[in-house]
Design a protein around this motif. Structure first.
Motif, short mmCIF file in Angstrom:
data_model
loop_
_atom_site.label_atom_id
_atom_site.label_comp_id
_atom_site.label_asym_id
_atom_site.label_seq_id
_atom_site.Cartn_x
_atom_site.Cartn_y
_atom_site.Cartn_z
N LEU A 156 48.38 60.62 3.22
CA LEU A 156 49.40 61.68 3.16
C LEU A 156 50.54 61.29 4.09
O LEU A 156 50.37 61.24 5.30
N PRO A 177 53.05 66.49 5.19
CA PRO A 177 53.84 66.12 4.00
C PRO A 177 53.47 66.96 2.78
O PRO A 177 52.36 67.48 2.67
N GLU A 204 57.30 57.50 -1.18
CA GLU A 204 56.88 58.66 -1.98
C GLU A 204 57.03 58.42 -3.48
O GLU A 204 56.26 58.94 -4.27
N TYR A 213 44.22 54.90 10.61
CA TYR A 213 43.63 56.14 10.07
C TYR A 213 42.30 55.83 9.40
O TYR A 213 41.30 56.52 9.59
N ARG A 232 53.89 57.33 -5.18
CA ARG A 232 52.65 58.09 -4.97
C ARG A 232 51.94 58.47 -6.27
O ARG A 232 50.71 58.35 -6.36
N ALA A 233 52.70 58.90 -7.29
CA ALA A 233 52.05 59.36 -8.52
C ALA A 233 51.21 58.24 -9.14
O ALA A 233 50.09 58.47 -9.61
N ARG A 253 42.35 58.50 -8.86
CA ARG A 253 41.56 59.31 -9.81
C ARG A 253 40.55 58.45 -10.55
O ARG A 253 39.43 58.88 -10.80
N ALA A 309 52.80 65.95 -0.04
CA ALA A 309 51.70 65.34 -0.79
C ALA A 309 50.40 66.11 -0.59
O ALA A 309 49.54 66.15 -1.48
N ALA A 310 50.26 66.76 0.58
CA ALA A 310 49.05 67.54 0.85
C ALA A 310 48.95 68.71 -0.13
O ALA A 310 47.86 69.04 -0.62
N PRO A 369 46.20 64.21 9.78
CA PRO A 369 45.90 65.48 9.15
C PRO A 369 44.40 65.70 9.03
O PRO A 369 43.66 64.79 8.69
N GLU A 410 48.10 57.83 -7.06
CA GLU A 410 47.17 58.94 -7.32
C GLU A 410 46.34 58.66 -8.58
O GLU A 410 45.15 58.96 -8.63
N SER A 467 54.44 66.55 -10.02
CA SER A 467 54.55 65.15 -10.47
C SER A 467 53.33 64.34 -10.06
O SER A 467 53.07 63.27 -10.60
N LEU A 468 52.58 64.86 -9.05
CA LEU A 468 51.42 64.11 -8.55
C LEU A 468 50.15 64.43 -9.32
O LEU A 468 49.10 63.85 -9.07
N GLN A 469 50.25 65.37 -10.28
CA GLN A 469 49.05 65.81 -10.97
C GLN A 469 48.75 64.96 -12.20
O GLN A 469 49.64 64.36 -12.79
N ARG A 506 38.27 56.86 10.72
CA ARG A 506 37.38 57.65 9.87
C ARG A 506 36.26 56.83 9.24
O ARG A 506 35.51 57.34 8.41
N GLU A 566 47.65 67.49 -3.30
CA GLU A 566 46.23 67.21 -3.26
C GLU A 566 45.40 68.50 -3.40
O GLU A 566 44.41 68.54 -4.14
#
Lengths: 435, 435
Positions: free
Chosen positions: A381, B137, A357, A392, A360-361, A368, B139-140, B100, A364, B259-261, A396, B143
């Protein structure tokens, strides 16, 4: 526990099927726009009086009412097609529209029919119509035929044939056979049922219910069995020896409409003298799209010319010509018969994996960058083992899987099974080159 | 003559407005897909029991019934949001979905509200939700916040602010103030009305209706007036001196989500302690999008985390987090306030003029070449004077007008007013270079 059950007649697709439906919807829309049609959308709801007054089958109309006021009689109802709403729209907004008004309208409609195979109570119709004020040139009929045929040729899950007839031609032939105005309209409604009730059924109804002479009824049935390539229109009609001004006009109009078509469209068209389409309002060309590989399917689309659709709402005359693509029925058939490959239930091109975790930032931010270049990107996730995350992606249909590696990134191409160092910019370039 | 009148609360746009709506719909859809969300669509209709059981305002539900059976009591009703249908969909199709489950759903919903400015009875909602099986999680949540904020930033008719709060934080603060479980939920519903009934109203309801002590009620109201930048979250909550395990969890979760933004998203977010969102099912972050230039507009979008949405339909637990973009209300505001330029009511790039019907077939062939290269092309219907045909192009915003000239073609660029000889291939190249 509340009941969870499909509601008969109201189709509901899985995401991977909806992906197909969205794609087809978009193909049709894009085609309609390519001919310069503009969009409108009308509310699902019309005044009940608007819908009932149009002489449709009242039993099929869904009335709506606020739940707690149910039983009080309804003021509103769900539209059962997009033609009546168009008529009301044109009458209501005529002063703000410019004519000829070429519109597309792709919405759900509702009919309270008894559900059966290939019939739905809720379904998409994709309509195009051209509406003139006072007059509308025959070129409009040519355009509707071209658009409708091209729409089916574009989606193309199965070959189609465009069956064509002309109300004036029918009226002229029946008049030449001695039928008066009223009987001609009644005869058209009877002939329209020929696929359901057969030649004998038509014969019986013409003679007993309408009192048409046996010999004339037999000629009408014989006429209704005629079907021939569009090139033979003139000679085949002449050969009938039934002369009437309306026959001449009908043949001339059909000839002109067909002359505007591409070679490919003309080859898919056939003159079908049994085609009558029961709807009162048609006055010129009538069109139905059929799927030869599925003869019992009925029509997948259709349309025609109407001299005065808006009549019920306005004193001005608004002639029109239109067509409709029965999207839900067509897609439903395609799913049922396996005519279209159903994709995997995913739209992302890239999956960014996450192992902790804390990272993750940073990931992300990488995602982006890809998205802002138009690359659809998911960030996983959760943080299960890599194998799970790759699974996964596979499930998909995501092709590119990104891993953090030291301070940089690596990408695995699940198609070629190769893995190389990458950056956002490099990956954007790779995906651009691959697509 | 049938009545032609707008039905209050059911918006209907002109074609040029619908062009804007289609564009925005497509922008939102494309953004949702860029995060890997897949589409579903559910019928407009659910079992009435499905909708009523969810504890919504029953008075707003539109029941439907076949017209001729009206008065018999209804079995079906129109959905009033896309969340209950999602819950039913997940319960019904769980074995065919992979989790998910990230889905978008952009459909009309219906509510029998009393119509008033900015309120509709039929409107589009554009929803995204992420639904997990047993667990989902945090993290969703990050998102969903990112997607919803980015959607408004992308359409961007007017600046927006994302107001954020957290149910656990609220619960923890109220518990630290001595409120028991039941009173806390009741207090949240009261605080949710603060913009409607004001501080005094909230104070009154807390003390008289809920029997909360005056001093505690005053602290709750004081809390509800707090609003601060996301960077100050931890220190501002600490400064309240209200310690509780749920406060700690709420602050930690919000911190992780934020923090994920992106920097841009974080700047548009604000912690708003008055935000409560009445809906029972929220259990974590709650989000509302507001438009500062239109403070009376209310929320333009919103969402949050729910621990067990599907509970009413299934014994399995399906936690989720979701958000909704109120498309119709947002567009309606934009039209009303002139926030978006409304284009001319046309989509064609080229108009091919026609001076005589004999030449039409040839011109249609020219138009087909353009269309097959992706250039939207109209052929004029009719043969009035050239001036009329050019006027037609101008009124619809068509830039290129084609004329037959001897055996060839000329094109006039209405933007530059220049006219030059051309061919289908040359015109396709010109238009490609100009766009």
């Amino acid at each position: 526990m509340a009941k969870v059950a499909p509601i008969s007649g109201f189709p509901e697709w899985l995401p991977e099927q909806r992906l197909v439906e969205e794609r087809v919807y978009e193909q049709i829309r894009s085609l309609y726009r390519s001919f310069g049609f503009v969009p409108i959308e009308t509310p699902a709801v019309e005044l009940l009086s608007t819908l009932v007054s149009k002489g449709s089958d009242d039993r099929e109309i869904y009335a709506i009412n606020r739940h707690q006021a149910i039983g009080e009689g309804a003021e509103f109802a769900l539209h059962f097609d997009l033609t009546v709403p168009l008529a009301r729209y044109v009458a209501q907004h005529a002063h703000q529209l410019s004519f000829p008004f070429k519109r597309y309208q792709m919405q759900k409609v509702w009919r309270g029919e008894r559900p059966q195979r290939g019939r739905y109570r809720e379904f998409y119709q994709c309509d195009i119509d051209i509406v003139g004020r006072e007059e509308l040139p025959l070129a409009a009929d040519g355009e509707i035929l071209a658009v409708l045929d091209t729409a089916f040729a574009t989606v193309n899950f199965t070959p189609h044939v465009v069956r064509i007839n002309h109300r004036k031609l029918l009226q002229g032939l029946y008049r030449a056979l001695g039928l008066n105005d009223e009987r001609r309209s009644a005869a058209i409604r009877v002939v329209d049922k020929i696929r359901k009730i057969g030649n004998d059924g038509v014969l019986r109804e013409l003679t007993s219910a309408l009192g048409v002479e046996e010999s004339v009824a037999q000629r009408i049935v014989a006429l209704a069995t005629l079907e021939f390539p569009v090139e033979e229109l003139r000679e085949r009609v002449m050969a009938l020896g039934l002369e009437d001004e309306l026959v001449t006009t009908g043949v001339a109009e059909l000839g002109q409409i067909l002359s505007l078509q591409s070679e490919a469209t003309r080859k898919r068209c056939v003159i079908d003298m049994s085609l009558a389409r029961g709807l009162e309002y048609y006055t010129g060309i009538i069109i139905e799209v059929h799927l030869p590989q599925f003869p019992d399917f009925g029509s997948a689309g259709g349309g025609g010319r109407y001299e005065n659709l808006v009549g019920q709402f306005s004193n001005q005359k608004f002639p029109g010509v239109g067509g409709s693509f029965g999207l839900t029925r067509y897609i439903g058939l395609a799913f049922e018969e396996g005519l279209v490959p159903v994709p995997k239930p995913g739209v992302a091109q890239v999956l960014v994996t996450v192992l902790a975790e804390e990272g993750r930032a940073h990931l992300e931010a990488f995602a982006r960058e890809l998205r802002s270049a138009g690359v659809a990107t998911e960030v996983f996730l959760g943080t299960p083992k890599l194998g799970k995350q790759i699974e996964y992606a596979e499930r998909r249909g995501v092709r590119w899987v990104v891993f953090q590696s030291g301070n940089g990134f690596e990408v695995k191409d699940l198609a070629s099974k190769t893995q190389v160092p990458t950056s956002a910019a490099a990956l954007i370039a790779t995906i651009g080159a691959a697509s």
